[in-house]
Structures are given as C-alpha cells and as structure tokens.
Write an enzyme that holds these catalytic residues in place. Sequence first.
Site, PDB file in Angstrom:
ATOM      1  N   GLU A  46      71.607  58.031  61.284  1.00 51.66           N
ATOM      2  CA  GLU A  46      70.205  57.657  61.434  1.00 51.66           C
ATOM      3  C   GLU A  46      69.399  58.843  61.972  1.00 51.66           C
ATOM      4  O   GLU A  46      69.836  59.537  62.902  1.00 51.66           O
ATOM      5  CB  GLU A  46      70.154  56.470  62.404  1.00 51.66           C
ATOM      6  CG  GLU A  46      68.807  55.865  62.654  1.00 51.66           C
ATOM      7  CD  GLU A  46      68.906  54.665  63.584  1.00 51.66           C
ATOM      8  OE1 GLU A  46      67.893  53.960  63.722  1.00 51.66           O
ATOM      9  OE2 GLU A  46      69.997  54.427  64.162  1.00 51.66           O
ATOM     10  N   LYS A 115      63.886  50.909  58.029  1.00 54.21           N
ATOM     11  CA  LYS A 115      64.729  50.083  58.902  1.00 54.21           C
ATOM     12  C   LYS A 115      64.053  48.733  59.142  1.00 54.21           C
ATOM     13  O   LYS A 115      62.840  48.661  59.368  1.00 54.21           O
ATOM     14  CB  LYS A 115      64.974  50.809  60.217  1.00 54.21           C
ATOM     15  CG  LYS A 115      65.969  50.138  61.143  1.00 54.21           C
ATOM     16  CD  LYS A 115      66.278  51.037  62.345  1.00 54.21           C
ATOM     17  CE  LYS A 115      67.321  50.432  63.275  1.00 54.21           C
ATOM     18  NZ  LYS A 115      67.660  51.353  64.390  1.00 54.21           N
ATOM     19  N   CYS A 170      71.579  51.045  61.103  1.00 52.42           N
ATOM     20  CA  CYS A 170      72.045  50.744  62.463  1.00 52.42           C
ATOM     21  C   CYS A 170      71.911  49.276  62.868  1.00 52.42           C
ATOM     22  O   CYS A 170      72.715  48.449  62.490  1.00 52.42           O
ATOM     23  CB  CYS A 170      71.328  51.653  63.464  1.00 52.42           C
ATOM     24  SG  CYS A 170      72.182  51.738  65.068  1.00 52.42           S
ATOM     25  N   SER A 358     124.197  28.960  47.646  1.00 52.04           N
ATOM     26  CA  SER A 358     125.019  29.825  46.792  1.00 52.04           C
ATOM     27  C   SER A 358     125.547  31.056  47.504  1.00 52.04           C
ATOM     28  O   SER A 358     126.422  31.741  46.987  1.00 52.04           O
ATOM     29  CB  SER A 358     124.183  30.276  45.588  1.00 52.04           C
ATOM     30  OG  SER A 358     123.132  31.132  46.019  1.00 52.04           O
ATOM     31  N   GLY A 359     124.978  31.359  48.675  1.00 55.00           N
ATOM     32  CA  GLY A 359     125.329  32.611  49.335  1.00 55.00           C
ATOM     33  C   GLY A 359     124.421  33.744  48.910  1.00 55.00           C
ATOM     34  O   GLY A 359     124.653  34.905  49.250  1.00 55.00           O
ATOM     35  N   LEU A 361     120.174  35.236  48.364  1.00 57.44           N
ATOM     36  CA  LEU A 361     118.977  35.367  49.197  1.00 57.44           C
ATOM     37  C   LEU A 361     118.128  34.107  49.225  1.00 57.44           C
ATOM     38  O   LEU A 361     117.744  33.629  50.295  1.00 57.44           O
ATOM     39  CB  LEU A 361     118.124  36.526  48.672  1.00 57.44           C
ATOM     40  CG  LEU A 361     118.302  37.909  49.296  1.00 57.44           C
ATOM     41  CD1 LEU A 361     117.427  38.908  48.561  1.00 57.44           C
ATOM     42  CD2 LEU A 361     117.944  37.882  50.769  1.00 57.44           C
ATOM     43  N   SER A 363     118.604  30.849  48.431  1.00 55.05           N
ATOM     44  CA  SER A 363     119.128  29.641  49.079  1.00 55.05           C
ATOM     45  C   SER A 363     119.311  29.862  50.571  1.00 55.05           C
ATOM     46  O   SER A 363     119.207  28.909  51.356  1.00 55.05           O
ATOM     47  CB  SER A 363     120.444  29.209  48.430  1.00 55.05           C
ATOM     48  OG  SER A 363     121.466  30.169  48.619  1.00 55.05           O
ATOM     49  N   GLU A 471     110.784  34.876  40.596  1.00 56.02           N
ATOM     50  CA  GLU A 471     111.484  34.229  39.489  1.00 56.02           C
ATOM     51  C   GLU A 471     110.523  33.395  38.645  1.00 56.02           C
ATOM     52  O   GLU A 471     110.637  33.360  37.418  1.00 56.02           O
ATOM     53  CB  GLU A 471     112.617  33.360  40.025  1.00 56.02           C
ATOM     54  CG  GLU A 471     113.741  34.165  40.687  1.00 56.02           C
ATOM     55  CD  GLU A 471     114.832  33.288  41.271  1.00 56.02           C
ATOM     56  OE1 GLU A 471     115.921  33.816  41.532  1.00 56.02           O
ATOM     57  OE2 GLU A 471     114.575  32.082  41.479  1.00 56.02           O
ATOM     58  N   LYS A 609     107.090  26.959  31.883  1.00 52.37           N
ATOM     59  CA  LYS A 609     107.904  26.532  33.024  1.00 52.37           C
ATOM     60  C   LYS A 609     107.029  26.337  34.268  1.00 52.37           C
ATOM     61  O   LYS A 609     107.253  25.429  35.067  1.00 52.37           O
ATOM     62  CB  LYS A 609     108.994  27.564  33.310  1.00 52.37           C
ATOM     63  CG  LYS A 609     110.043  27.691  32.215  1.00 52.37           C
ATOM     64  CD  LYS A 609     111.090  28.740  32.576  1.00 52.37           C
ATOM     65  CE  LYS A 609     112.111  28.908  31.447  1.00 52.37           C
ATOM     66  NZ  LYS A 609     113.102  29.964  31.744  1.00 52.37           N
TER      67      LYS A 609
END
Length: 650
Positions: A46, A115, A170, A358-359, A361, A363, A471, A609
């Site tokens: 300014e 301004k 400002c 399932s073992g 990520l 699940s 997925e 899907k």
Amino acid sequence: MNYGFIKVASAVPTVQVADCRFNVKQIESLIAQAEGQGVSIIVFPELSVTGYTCQDLFRQQLLLDAAENGVMRLLDFTRQLDIICIIGAPIAVGDILMNCAIVMQHGKIVGIVPKTYLPNYDEFYEKRWFTSAQDLHPTAIRYAGYCGVVSPEPQLFRTGDGAVFGVEICEDVWAPAPPSNNLALAGADIIFNLSASDEMIGKHDYLKSLLAQQSARTISGYVYSSAGFGESTQDLVYGGKAMIYENGRQLAEGNRFSMESQMLTAQIDIESLRNDRRNNTTFTNAQHVVTIDRAHIVELEQGQSRDFTLERHVNAHPFIPSAGDMARNCEEIFGIQVMGLAKRIVHTHSKTVVIGVSGGLDSTLALLVCVKTMDKLKRKRRDIVGVTMPGFGTTDRTYDNAIALMQRLGVTIKEISIVKSVNQHFEDIGHDPSMHDVTYENSQARERTQILMDLANELNGMVIGTGDLSELALGWATYNGDHMSMYGVNASVPKTLITYLVRYVASTVDEATTAMLLDIVDTPISPELIPADDMGNITQKTEDLVGPYELHDFFLYYFLRHGFSPAKIFMLAQQAFQNQSIVATHYDDDTIIHWLGTFCRRFFAQQFKRSCLPDGPKVGSVSLSPRGDWRMPSDAVATMWLEEVEQLKK
C-alpha cells in the site's frame, strides 16, 4: 496460461518515507527480477511509491506531484515488459485524495482502484488524509498520462491468457464484507491486496488465518504484500509480510522483519479454482445475493509466450494427510469410520458383525475398525466374527497373519475352507479347474461372499465390506463377490491411506503385534486366487496386473477432485514422481503414461460396479458413492481421455 497455472509475485521493497525517487528505484529492481522469472502479475505494498507512513505530508502537493512523476517513471520502465504491475500511490480525484492501487502494463495505466475501508481507530488515522471509495462518485481524471474514470464500482482485470483478478487494499480484507467477496463472485480468480499492516503480538497469526479463510471462502488465489523495512517506526513497526494463498492453502510466505527487499513467487492453479467453484453450488447461489452486474472488466494485453516449468511442490501421495501429527490424523479417520459403522449396527440391531480376514491390508483395516467400533459401543469383541477362508492361492504368510491378528484382537475366529465347495461348483458348471481364468478366480470370490452372507444370517449379524476406494476406481473387485457387503467401512479410503493407517496402529501396540502389522503392510497386494509357487510365495500380484496403487491413487485424486485432463495429470505426476527430492518410488514417463492409460480405461469400463455399491462412510474429499460424490453413466466411453493419453506418447 499453461495447464491453468499463472505465476504471481508479492514484492516488499525497502522504502524511504516521502522519497519517491528512491522507492521507485526499489520497485523497478523487483519488477525486473519478476519479469526475468516469468512472473505474470506482481503486487507491491500500500502506498509503495511514497511510503505508507507519510502522515500529514500527504497534504503536501510536492509529495503528490513526486508520486505522479514516480508513476510515470514506472510506466516508462515497464513499456517493453509483459508483466502486470500493481503499485500503491496517493491520487487526487477531483477535490479529494484517495489511497489507490494502480494497475499498469506495457507502459500504460489500465485501471485505478481506490481503497474502500479506511481504518480510523487505535493507531490508524487514514480518514485524516484520504476519502473512502464509498464516498466517491465516478470522476474523470488525468493522471500520469491516464485519462479515465475513477469509480467505486467493482473493477476486474482479465489478462491476455484469460486469468481474471481483482484488487483490494489492506483494511478492506478485515471488513465484515470485504470487496473481494463481490470481486470473486463477479469472476475474479485471484485477489491482490496492497497492505501496510503493523506488527503486534499475535496479529500475524490472526492475519494468516484471515487470509486463508478469505481465499477459501471465495475459492480464489490471494496474494498479499505489506509494507516493510524503511517505513517510519515513530510509533509502529512494519515487518514486511508477503503471503500467497490458494483456496485456503498457503503456497508461500516471505521473511518477516527482513531489512532487505524481497520478492515471493508462486504458481496459482486457476483451473483447479474454477473447477471447485463450478462444483460448489453454494458459491454459485451466492452470486444471486450480491449485485455483480456493475463490475467493469478491463481487458489486458497478451504477453509473449514462454516455456512452462512447474515450480510448485506436488505431493506424490495426495490422500495421505500432510499437516498435523500422525496420531491426530489417523484417529480422526478412524472416528469417521467407527461412527458410521456404530450407527449402522445400532440401527439394524445386529448382534454380530461378520468379516472376512485374509491377512491383507484391506481386511486388516476393516477388522481394526470393527474392534474400535465394538469398544466404543462397549460391546464384547467376541461379537466380531472373523472368518478366514483358505482357497487355492492362500499362502502360509497371509493365513498365519490373519489368524494371529484375530487372536491378538480377541475376536471370534472361524475357519472355513472354500476348496471343496468351489471344486463342486466347477463340476456343476463344467469348468476345468486347471484353467486359471476369470471363472476360476471369480468363483472363489463369490463363494467367500456367500459364506459371509449366510453366516451373517445364521448369527443375526451384518457383513462388513473390506474393499477400498482404489479398488473401486479400477473395478478391481468381483461383481457380487467382494464387491458386495452390508456396509463397506473402507469404501472411501484409498490404498495409500490404508497403508498409512495400518502403520499408525503398528506404532501404538506391543512389539509382536507391531511386527505382524508391518509384515502385513509389506506383503504383496494380492487376491490370492491363483495357486502359490513351489516355494509357497504369492504369484498373483495385483500391482503387476493393474499398476502401482500410488500412481493410481494420484491419478484418481486429480481426476476426481479437480477434474484435470490426462495431460495435466501426467505433468503433475512427472513433478511428483521424478523431480522431488524424496519420493517413495521413481517412475519414468513411459511407465506413468502406460498406467495412466490403464486407469482411464478401467475407470470408465467399471462404472457399472460402482453404480450399485453398498453403503459406506465418506472419509476424505473424494468418494465414488453413487449416492454421494460421483454420478456417472455406466455406458460412458473413455475415447477422448484415451486419445489424449496416446498423444502423450508422441
């Protein structure tokens, strides 16, 4: 604009109060630097030509004349430059003096913005010297070779590249209804603020919050420049603040209390801002509330084209929180998932929840959510029925991790092999089990889902889905197999974020459980529908077939969240995975383009899907729920997207 980006600068020159020649020289130096760096628009503080703290010297005609001469010198300096400059100067408009922003390009003044809000409280006395734009009638003036009208009406400026910006000064942004509100609603992509904000304890943090909120509220870029070293310190200190924001996020911040001139640059993504505005119906509706038809648009000239190089940081993992501590981020995500599942359990009066473990990520995360939900509901963890269903491709590694995880979490464990029933099914439909085709794979997935659904009926429970957002984007799920559940807690959690969440849990448990969870994270992602090799190792690796999930998550974020084209996503991916100092993986151009084509092809082909997904909680800014964020015809074709990907190969 290149890919929708425009480069802007916030400059803070050193000043000498009431020495216009010195101040103009400093401004010229910064303009030259900005032009050399390819900046399109630069803003200064300014009253930068005179200095903000001139006080009653603003009543001296000599100072006003010197300021006009200084502006003329700047016009001459910029005559051969493409850069658009926004400077501050006092200007006599008729019989009043106004605190103004001057917009100039190619040696011409293209607009003057007065301004609006003049602070006249505490340490500020601006109404002693200046008049507000609210008290101005449109007035014709001649100033520094400019013949035009200074008006209180909203004023917009459109660059030759199509970017639209507005200016406020400002105090305007501190007002209850800042001018930038109307400017943004009238179409301004970027707001430039010329300021002279003094320093006080706590004020800077408040200002940063104010600018972040204003840029977020107006879905705009916000470029702020405030007076710095050289202003009078008679009663106040000016620290020289330079900040650039984009839709609530700070892109860059300068050094406060610097005794040297400084310039801050950043590239603002206007395409992203416009996409967000189009998607935000509240922003659109707000345009009907204010009068924006009076806004005057000034058309600016096209500059010479330049080679484009992306200069801003691009996060390779946009779904993973980058701000705050890991614990807070993860607990918030878990909180959303837990509250969603808890409500569904209470509403359905389910005595149990049934989940296939399932073992892997997905699940693992879903099981952790179930455990946290039962704990929150003050119910026994034994009400969680974890079912492991070994099949033709199950390995000892995943099986052992599944059993160990359920044991450590204290849930009810059931083991039901699918081998016998699937073989019977093959016999029933006449399928040769040595043919490891899609029938071979999907039969197993559907058998597992049937077991879970029937078991839930038997136990008065509900089946918890484990499939994730990544997925769903790729359609990597068996229709009416793992595609289906009664509530999908991971439905809007992408694979990269699941890894982040499981790693977090691993950091909060005992050593043995930590080792097990980290082994799950390190296990190759696989549906395990194809027999293991002779050494018992996984042979069917998902990322070998559909591509790296960190790339697909990156593509998904920018495709869905911002609506970017393949060409722009590719450019961003180059920056994220090739030009950063620290990334998880480096991918060359051919690899990125190949998997980008896969993403586009699968995303369009697999919409059917997503059109019939079970319920699941929205966690982040991106979701594929057909009832929420994403509505797409199942028969839409990817032709244009794939054609653009092909063009990238040339």
